[in-house]
Scaffold this active site. Structure first.
Site, PDB file in Angstrom:
ATOM      1  N   SER A 107       0.833  -1.206   0.000  1.00 23.18           N
ATOM      2  CA  SER A 107       0.000   0.000   0.000  1.00 23.18           C
ATOM      3  C   SER A 107       0.866   1.253   0.000  1.00 23.18           C
ATOM      4  O   SER A 107       1.914   1.304   0.646  1.00 23.18           O
ATOM      5  CB  SER A 107      -0.887  -0.003   1.250  1.00 23.18           C
ATOM      6  OG  SER A 107      -1.527   1.249   1.386  1.00 23.18           O
ATOM      7  N   TYR A 129      -2.951   5.534  -4.898  1.00 24.43           N
ATOM      8  CA  TYR A 129      -4.143   6.354  -5.150  1.00 24.43           C
ATOM      9  C   TYR A 129      -3.588   7.622  -5.785  1.00 24.43           C
ATOM     10  O   TYR A 129      -2.537   8.096  -5.352  1.00 24.43           O
ATOM     11  CB  TYR A 129      -4.821   6.759  -3.840  1.00 24.43           C
ATOM     12  CG  TYR A 129      -5.339   5.625  -2.992  1.00 24.43           C
ATOM     13  CD1 TYR A 129      -6.518   4.974  -3.316  1.00 24.43           C
ATOM     14  CD2 TYR A 129      -4.676   5.242  -1.831  1.00 24.43           C
ATOM     15  CE1 TYR A 129      -7.011   3.949  -2.509  1.00 24.43           C
ATOM     16  CE2 TYR A 129      -5.166   4.228  -1.021  1.00 24.43           C
ATOM     17  CZ  TYR A 129      -6.334   3.591  -1.371  1.00 24.43           C
ATOM     18  OH  TYR A 129      -6.829   2.591  -0.570  1.00 24.43           O
ATOM     19  N   THR A 155      -5.461   2.072  -7.690  1.00 20.75           N
ATOM     20  CA  THR A 155      -6.764   1.784  -7.072  1.00 20.75           C
ATOM     21  C   THR A 155      -7.759   2.836  -7.554  1.00 20.75           C
ATOM     22  O   THR A 155      -7.555   4.031  -7.327  1.00 20.75           O
ATOM     23  CB  THR A 155      -6.636   1.792  -5.537  1.00 20.75           C
ATOM     24  OG1 THR A 155      -5.677   0.807  -5.166  1.00 20.75           O
ATOM     25  CG2 THR A 155      -7.960   1.475  -4.863  1.00 20.75           C
ATOM     26  N   LYS A 222      -6.989  -1.631 -10.267  1.00 18.53           N
ATOM     27  CA  LYS A 222      -7.646  -2.353  -9.165  1.00 18.53           C
ATOM     28  C   LYS A 222      -8.944  -1.665  -8.760  1.00 18.53           C
ATOM     29  O   LYS A 222      -8.943  -0.453  -8.476  1.00 18.53           O
ATOM     30  CB  LYS A 222      -6.699  -2.398  -7.952  1.00 18.53           C
ATOM     31  CG  LYS A 222      -7.305  -2.998  -6.683  1.00 18.53           C
ATOM     32  CD  LYS A 222      -6.265  -3.084  -5.578  1.00 18.53           C
ATOM     33  CE  LYS A 222      -6.770  -3.769  -4.322  1.00 18.53           C
ATOM     34  NZ  LYS A 222      -7.517  -2.870  -3.430  1.00 18.53           N
ATOM     35  N   SER A 244     -12.257  -6.026  -7.851  1.00 20.42           N
ATOM     36  CA  SER A 244     -12.220  -5.791  -6.399  1.00 20.42           C
ATOM     37  C   SER A 244     -13.309  -4.808  -6.020  1.00 20.42           C
ATOM     38  O   SER A 244     -13.609  -3.878  -6.782  1.00 20.42           O
ATOM     39  CB  SER A 244     -10.848  -5.208  -6.007  1.00 20.42           C
ATOM     40  OG  SER A 244     -10.820  -4.872  -4.623  1.00 20.42           O
ATOM     41  N   HIS A 246     -12.795  -3.539  -2.926  1.00 20.14           N
ATOM     42  CA  HIS A 246     -12.021  -2.977  -1.816  1.00 20.14           C
ATOM     43  C   HIS A 246     -12.405  -3.659  -0.495  1.00 20.14           C
ATOM     44  O   HIS A 246     -12.447  -3.046   0.565  1.00 20.14           O
ATOM     45  CB  HIS A 246     -12.251  -1.465  -1.725  1.00 20.14           C
ATOM     46  CG  HIS A 246     -11.070  -0.667  -1.275  1.00 20.14           C
ATOM     47  ND1 HIS A 246     -10.442   0.250  -2.076  1.00 20.14           N
ATOM     48  CD2 HIS A 246     -10.392  -0.637  -0.097  1.00 20.14           C
ATOM     49  CE1 HIS A 246      -9.443   0.818  -1.410  1.00 20.14           C
ATOM     50  NE2 HIS A 246      -9.391   0.298  -0.209  1.00 20.14           N
TER      51      HIS A 246
HETATM   52  C1  LIG Z   1      -7.389  -3.034   6.707  1.00 18.99           C
HETATM   53  C2  LIG Z   1      -7.430  -2.887   5.211  1.00 18.99           C
HETATM   54  C3  LIG Z   1      -6.718  -1.864   4.611  1.00 18.99           C
HETATM   55  C4  LIG Z   1      -6.724  -1.736   3.220  1.00 18.99           C
HETATM   56  N1  LIG Z   1      -5.963  -0.753   2.636  1.00 18.99           N
HETATM   57  C5  LIG Z   1      -5.912  -0.675   1.276  1.00 18.99           C
HETATM   58  C6  LIG Z   1      -5.050   0.257   0.634  1.00 18.99           C
HETATM   59  O1  LIG Z   1      -4.298   0.985   1.277  1.00 18.99           O
HETATM   60  N2  LIG Z   1      -5.088   0.306  -0.727  1.00 18.99           N
HETATM   61  C7  LIG Z   1      -5.886  -0.513  -1.480  1.00 18.99           C
HETATM   62  O2  LIG Z   1      -5.891  -0.428  -2.712  1.00 18.99           O
HETATM   63  N3  LIG Z   1      -6.699  -1.420  -0.887  1.00 18.99           N
HETATM   64  C8  LIG Z   1      -6.709  -1.536   0.461  1.00 18.99           C
HETATM   65  N4  LIG Z   1      -7.510  -2.482   1.045  1.00 18.99           N
HETATM   66  C9  LIG Z   1      -8.296  -3.404   0.195  1.00 18.99           C
HETATM   67  C10 LIG Z   1      -7.503  -4.682  -0.125  1.00 18.99           C
HETATM   68  O3  LIG Z   1      -6.420  -4.411  -0.971  1.00 18.99           O
HETATM   69  C11 LIG Z   1      -8.379  -5.734  -0.817  1.00 18.99           C
HETATM   70  O4  LIG Z   1      -8.963  -5.173  -1.969  1.00 18.99           O
HETATM   71  C12 LIG Z   1      -9.492  -6.321   0.076  1.00 18.99           C
HETATM   72  O5  LIG Z   1      -9.092  -6.349   1.428  1.00 18.99           O
HETATM   73  C13 LIG Z   1      -9.821  -7.732  -0.394  1.00 18.99           C
HETATM   74  O6  LIG Z   1     -10.846  -8.296   0.364  1.00 18.99           O
HETATM   75  P1  LIG Z   1     -10.605  -9.337   1.571  1.00 18.99           P
HETATM   76  O7  LIG Z   1     -10.093  -8.520   2.710  1.00 18.99           O
HETATM   77  O8  LIG Z   1     -11.948  -9.902   1.817  1.00 18.99           O
HETATM   78  O9  LIG Z   1      -9.596 -10.353   1.116  1.00 18.99           O
HETATM   79  C14 LIG Z   1      -7.497  -2.628   2.435  1.00 18.99           C
HETATM   80  C15 LIG Z   1      -8.204  -3.654   3.056  1.00 18.99           C
HETATM   81  C16 LIG Z   1      -8.168  -3.804   4.426  1.00 18.99           C
HETATM   82  C17 LIG Z   1      -8.921  -4.940   5.049  1.00 18.99           C
END
Ligand SMILES: Cc1cc2nc3c(=O)[nH]c(=O)nc-3n(C[C@H](O)[C@H](O)[C@H](O)COP(=O)(O)O)c2cc1C
Length: 352
Positions: A107, A129, A155, A222, A244, A246
């Site tokens: 990230s 981002y 993203t 993404k 995704s 997110h």
């Molecule tokens: C705590 C947390 C922080 C996240 N931070 C980011 C981030 O900084 N950038 C991003 O593109 N996605 C972020 N995501 C989304 C994840 O990359 C991913 O798309 C998502 O968690 C997938 O679903 P899952 O948690 O059910 O596996 C975050 C997800 C979580 C749970």
């Protein structure tokens, strides 16, 4: 907890061991959490049509991702605040992924310098981002390139951050308790106060070109949930499309990725690779995604739950998921990732 159920018990273990606001930060979805809560169950709505009378003595679960082989068909998705879960944070995850010969996406909000992540030898991509003033993103992107990132993940589902509610009785949220030094260490000092540093509301296909030129890296898009958007991203030069929502943390009531994947795969029609994340918690989920046409899958919360036990926890999680994926392929009569295609009759199911 028996070994066979260790992976399935990780979320409850994290709930028991993490401070409540940290666990809630990880688990939460936007608004009513409808999409976040539905994600894992959505994979289980697809049914497999296994093949039999196939020699499954040797099974190879490695997969090609942007032209390089990875040992397993799952990578680690980008997430913020890993150092709030364990002091070793991103470094523990990077070392575990490196040991598994996997793929890590870091990230832009990470709390560990990109240089240190690169030094673990892991194959990694940087997630970004874009801000309203695109030039403000350049120093971080250049740092990532110097530290060895071999793709950039844009993203695109976050023009604004989806609202999430505190669910504990005290109403404490992570930002009340977390040390700000645990995140965003790869930005220039003072970045957040600079005019134009807010997230871009005008992101468009032209940004892919800008990002490719700025970094010299392939751009993975993404946060795509629709076939028409996937086709636009490919036309604009995306090297891959990543399905995704997110983790349900942006638009609540957004379609589940398990339901959205086949439409994106059909629209992309093999022009670029397609990846997927969201609710992937088991080898059965991984195999289901592959069967629906994903080239690889990504894990968001699962590595975060495993990170409660530091690097050994993440290593074990990756090993267990590898073993589950292997078992599933064997039971499906598949010896390679490509053999999984056609194991599902992709009758669309609606929604979540
Ligand atoms: C705590 C947390 C922080 C996240 N931070 C980011 C981030 O900084 N950038 C991003 O593109 N996605 C972020 N995501 C989304 C994840 O990359 C991913 O798309 C998502 O968690 C997938 O679903 P899952 O948690 O059910 O596996 C975050 C997800 C979580 C749970």
């Amino acid at each position: 907890m028996s070994d066979a159920r260790w992976l399935a018990g990780l979320e409850e273990q994290a709930r028991a061991r993490l401070p409540a606001p940290v666990f809630e930060y990880v688990v939460q979805g936007a608004r009513d959490s409808t999409t976040a809560d539905a994600a894992a169950a959505s994979w289980r709505r697809w049914v497999l049509h296994p093949r039999v009378l196939r020699d499954v003595t040797t099974v190879d679960v490695s997969t090609d991702v942007l032209g390089r082989r990875t040992a397993v068909p799952f990578g680690v998705a980008p997430s913020t605040l890993q150092r709030a879960i364990h002091p070793d944070g991103e470094l523990a995850v990077a070392r575990a992924v490196a040991a598994a010969d996997g793929l890590l996406v870091v990230s832009s909000n990470a709390g560990t310098p990109f240089r240190q992540i690169g030094e673990t030898g892991v194959r990694w991509w940087v997630q970004s981002y874009l801000p309203a003033d695109r030039t403000l993103a350049e120093p971080l992107l250049h740092r990532a390139v110097e530290a060895g990132a071999d793709a950039v993940v844009l993203t695109v589902d976050t023009p604004v951050v989806g609202t999430k509610y505190a669910r504990n009785p005290e109403g404490t949220v992570i930002w009340d308790v977390v040390d700000p030094a645990l995140l965003r260490v790869n930005f220039d000092p003072g970045y957040d106060d600079a005019p134009g540093s807010e997230k871009a509301l005008d992101l468009g296909p032209h940004d892919l070109d800008w990002l490719t030129t700025t970094t010299g890296l392939p751009v993975v898009v993404k946060g795509v949930l629709r076939g028409d958007d996937a086709a636009r991203a490919v036309d604009a030069g995306a090297a891959a499309v990543w399905v995704s929502n997110h983790g349900g943390r942006q638009l609540d009531r957004a379609v589940s990725t398990a339901a959205a994947l086949p439409g994106v795969v059909a629209a992309v029609a093999g022009r670029v690779q397609v990846y997927v994340d969201g609710g992937v918690r088991s080898g059965l989920d991984v195999a289901t995604a592959l069967a629906l046409g994903a080239d690889t899958t990504f894990l968001g919360r699962l590595p975060l739950y495993a990170l409660v036990e530091g690097e050994p926890g993440v290593r074990r999680m990756l090993a267990e998921l590898h073993a589950q994926t292997l078992e599933t392929l064997r039971l499906c009569g598949a010896t390679r990732v490509d053999d999984t295609r056609g194991l599902i009759d992709p009758q669309p199911f609606a929604g979540l």
